[in-house]
Scaffold this active site. Structure first.
Site, PDB file in Angstrom:
ATOM      1  CG  ASP A 120      -2.220  -0.050   1.036  1.00 30.02           C
ATOM      2  OD1 ASP A 120      -2.565   1.478   0.602  1.00 30.02           O
ATOM      3  OD2 ASP A 120      -3.527  -0.801   1.486  1.00 30.02           O
TER       4      ASP A 120
ATOM      5  CD  GLU B 180      -8.902   4.390  -1.837  1.00 33.37           C
ATOM      6  OE1 GLU B 180      -9.732   4.019  -0.730  1.00 33.37           O
ATOM      7  OE2 GLU B 180      -8.343   5.274  -1.517  1.00 33.37           O
TER       8      GLU B 180
ATOM      9  CG  HIS C 199      -9.242  -1.942   3.531  1.00 30.92           C
ATOM     10  ND1 HIS C 199      -8.785  -1.614   2.496  1.00 30.92           N
ATOM     11  CD2 HIS C 199      -9.242  -0.795   4.445  1.00 30.92           C
ATOM     12  CE1 HIS C 199      -8.868  -0.457   2.511  1.00 30.92           C
ATOM     13  NE2 HIS C 199      -8.416   0.172   3.402  1.00 30.92           N
ATOM     14  CG  ASP C 200     -11.441   1.345   2.712  1.00 32.78           C
ATOM     15  OD1 ASP C 200     -10.972   2.100   4.138  1.00 32.78           O
ATOM     16  OD2 ASP C 200     -11.288   2.394   1.782  1.00 32.78           O
TER      17      ASP C 200
ATOM     18  CG  ASP D 230      -5.198   5.337   1.508  1.00 39.15           C
ATOM     19  OD1 ASP D 230      -5.556   4.369   0.703  1.00 39.15           O
ATOM     20  OD2 ASP D 230      -5.111   6.411   1.728  1.00 39.15           O
TER      21      ASP D 230
HETATM   22  C1  GLC Z   1      -8.025   4.839   2.485  1.00 38.77           C
HETATM   23  C2  GLC Z   1      -8.176   4.040   2.913  1.00 38.77           C
HETATM   24  C3  GLC Z   1      -8.771   4.386   4.110  1.00 38.77           C
HETATM   25  C4  GLC Z   1      -8.408   5.809   4.751  1.00 38.77           C
HETATM   26  C5  GLC Z   1      -8.315   6.225   4.171  1.00 38.77           C
HETATM   27  C6  GLC Z   1      -7.868   7.519   4.345  1.00 38.77           C
HETATM   28  O1  GLC Z   1      -9.120   5.322   1.245  1.00 38.77           O
HETATM   29  O2  GLC Z   1      -8.591   2.555   1.979  1.00 38.77           O
HETATM   30  O3  GLC Z   1      -9.045   2.572   4.561  1.00 38.77           O
HETATM   31  O4  GLC Z   1      -8.818   5.283   5.675  1.00 38.77           O
HETATM   32  O5  GLC Z   1      -7.808   5.987   3.162  1.00 38.77           O
HETATM   33  O6  GLC Z   1      -5.708   6.859   4.262  1.00 38.77           O
END
Ligand code: GLC
Length: 593
Positions: free
Chosen positions: A132, A287, A357-358, A233
């Site tokens: 990540d 992402e 995980h979100d 991320d």
């Molecule tokens: C992304 C991650 C999430 C995190 C956020 C801030 O969306 O997947 O888990 O809280 O970024 O880093």
């Protein structure tokens, strides 16, 4: 198809047969006359949330040796790439997405030597590892921020985004994704700093070339250690307009229209590509919270800096008028139209995911807990027969469901806790009980409960007290049982992985939607040269009979179905020769001649 247009003559001459799992760990691209073959297009990714995967030292928290212990399991499932969520040094205000040292492993997860052993053991099995990359922000405990907040003259001050504010207070009305304003006032320097997430996650200042340099060096450092890529991320949020305009207050995330795909994002990502990514045979998946199909090419189109992206359109389908706070009923035609848009209108390669995980567990969201096994296998069929690279989130292959959270005290999720607390503070709600059902459905902790390995205490995840409670269904839903049962969700995933490996059309074939308006059946074909697969999915708890244009059931050869082998079939077609009858959540993959 776009892929066909991007072949060089040399690639065409080096055509080779695809066998990703057995393939040597050499990387590189293979190609045939028909498609632009790449290892990451043919791969299946498994996402591990290390904190909840497997604990070997009894502290109730999963660790890297715990992942190593389970590599045979990953091998058995047949995955090609593992993505692990952050295991870096961190105060864990946002489960490790608040990094205080990019080059160190958090002692709760193990040591750098453990991590090296993990990488080596994965590579020995021909499985690649992606890490990540969290570079929109750091932790407030990172050395850079600790220096930055000492004074405005500190050499690190400009590593972050500061603003003196306005007469009314904060510089803009932007909000944090976790509730409340996105600006925090720092008494010492007398300025506000920006945090699009928790106040312990200050945003880095990408305008500053030194910041970018530091990040590129850090990325290079990990590549030199041997990783195979990054999941990036919130990568679309890196660039913020320097005139700091207010955002539209009616947006759920106020300011997103300014900092999502901000003014210099293309420049930063192409610089990152040229300086780092281009030097390695790697996989990058960004992402991108703000990206739609129309601007996706700029990130991951054929000429884009990244290989794939995670968009949010299907995981926000159930967001109502007040976004996260309201649940909206969606229907199947809408769901189809989101996926079809991405399958057909995006020139790049899709990253396919239904959860992570979100997000909530998929059976509880897109499936049906009352038909757990069938809906889990239906969704598996869907995920593994679309065009793109499928991402399986740990426990999805067991058909795990949401957890019945009862109180705020049980939750660790910074988003759920932050949202509820800010709403209480702002007098929008009085207490947690008012929103319990909603939070139960939405919280990111649903996918973070421990992996269920067996029917033993704590599902075999730990000998200590698990950091989040184990789902009460663990005696029924666990790896031990799933492996032993030929009809399990786990074994169905294995069959699908094997099917995809054998059928190129399921990887590279063109997607064509059938019956777009059907309320219960999701049907499509995948065609590559003279091969064609037909996928029929009954997204309903009742039997559904359907006629598929131009397809006679007798001419279709069943390759895989979640109600059993072809031998079961004659009785299921109810004697109609022109239609298919699918049982509740039945999924079938056919070959058409
Ligand atoms: C992304 C991650 C999430 C995190 C956020 C801030 O969306 O997947 O888990 O809280 O970024 O880093």
């Amino acid at each position: 198809m776009a892929d066909d247009q991007h072949q060089t003559p040399t690639e065409q001459q080096t055509a080779g047969h695809r066998s990703p799992h057995a393939e040597e760990h050499t990387g590189g691209q293979q190609s045939s006359m028909a498609v632009d073959r790449t290892w990451w297009k043919e791969a299946i990714v498994y996402q591990i949330y290390p904190r909840s995967f497997n604990d070997t030292d009894g502290d109730g928290i999963g660790d890297i040796p715990g992942i190593i212990e389970k590599l045979d399991y990953l091998d058995e499932l047949g995955v090609d790439i593992v993505w692990i969520n952050p295991v870096y040094e961190s105060p864990l205000a946002d489960a490790g997405y608040d990094i205080s040292d990019y080059r160190a492993i958090h002692p709760q997860y193990g040591t750098m030597a453990d991590w090296e052993r993990l990488l080596e053991s994965l590579h020995e099995r021909g499985i690649r590892l992606i890490m990540d990359l969290v570079v929109n922000h750091t932790s407030d405990e990172h050395f850079w921020f600790r220096q930055a907040r000492k004074s405005c003259d500190n050499e690190y001050h400009d590593y972050y985004i500061w603003h003196p504010g306005t007469e009314e207070g904060p510089p803009t009305n932007w909000t944090s994704a976790f509730g409340g304003p996105a600006w925090e006032y720092d008494e010492v320097v007398g300025k506000y700093y920006l945090h699009l997430f928790d106040e312990k996650q200050p945003d880095l200042n990408w305008e500053n070339p030194e910041v970018r340099e530091e990040i590129y060096e850090m990325m290079t450092w990990w590549f030199e250690k041997g990783i195979d890529g990054f999941r990036m991320d919130v990568i679309d949020l890196l660039s913020k307009p320097r005139d700091f305009p207010d955002g539209d207050p009616s947006q759920e995330w106020v300011g997103i229209e300014h900092f999502g795909g901000g003014p210099r994002i293309d420049e930063y990502l192409s610089e990152m590509h040229d300086r780092v990514l281009d030097k390695y045979d790697c996989l990058t998946v960004g992402e991108t919270v703000s990206v739609g199909v129309d601007d996706a090419d700029q990130y991951a189109g054929p000429a884009g800096p990244l290989d794939m992206l995670f968009h949010f359109e299907h995981v926000t389908l159930d967001y109502g008028k007040q976004g996260w706070w309201t649940v909206r009923d969606w229907d199947l035609p809408e769901f189809k139209s989101v996926f079809t848009r991405w399958q057909n209108q995006f020139d790049g390669w899709n990253a396919l995911y239904l959860t992570n995980h979100d997000q909530p567990r998929i059976v509880s969201r897109f499936g049906d807990e009352a038909h757990r096994r069938k809906s889990a296998t239906l969704l598996a069929t869907f995920l593994l027969t679309l065009r793109g690279t499928p991402f399986i989130y740990q426990g999805q292959e067991l058909g795990m469901t949401n957890y019945p959270f009862d109180s705020l005290a049980e939750l660790h999720d910074a988003q759920a806790v932050g949202n509820v607390q800010s709403a209480i503070e702002a007098d929008v709600i009085e207490n947690f009980e008012e929103v319990r059902d909603l939070v139960r459905y939405r919280t990111r902790d649903n996918t973070r409960t421990p992996m269920q390995w067996s029917g033993e205490a704590n599902a075999g995840f730990t000998t200590g007290d698990p950091w989040l409670p184990v789902n009460p269904d663990y005696e029924k839903v666990n790896v031990e049982r799933e492996r032993a049962d030929p009809d399990s969700v786990f074994n169905f995933y294995r069959d699908l992985v094997a099917l995809r490996d054998e059928h190129d059309e399921l990887v590279y074939g063109e997607y064509h939607l059938l019956l777009p308006d059907h309320e219960r059946i999701y049907a499509y074909t995948r065609t590559l040269e003279d091969r064609c697969a037909l996928v029929l999915l009954n997204f309903a708890a009742g039997k559904t009979t359907v006629t598929v244009p131009d397809v006679t059931p007798s001419a279709a050869e069943l390759l895989l179905g979640n109600y059993g082998t072809p031998a079961d079939l004659p009785g299921t077609q109810c004697g109609h020769h022109d239609s298919f009858t699918l049982r509740p959540y039945e999924a079938r993959v056919y070959r058409l001649d």
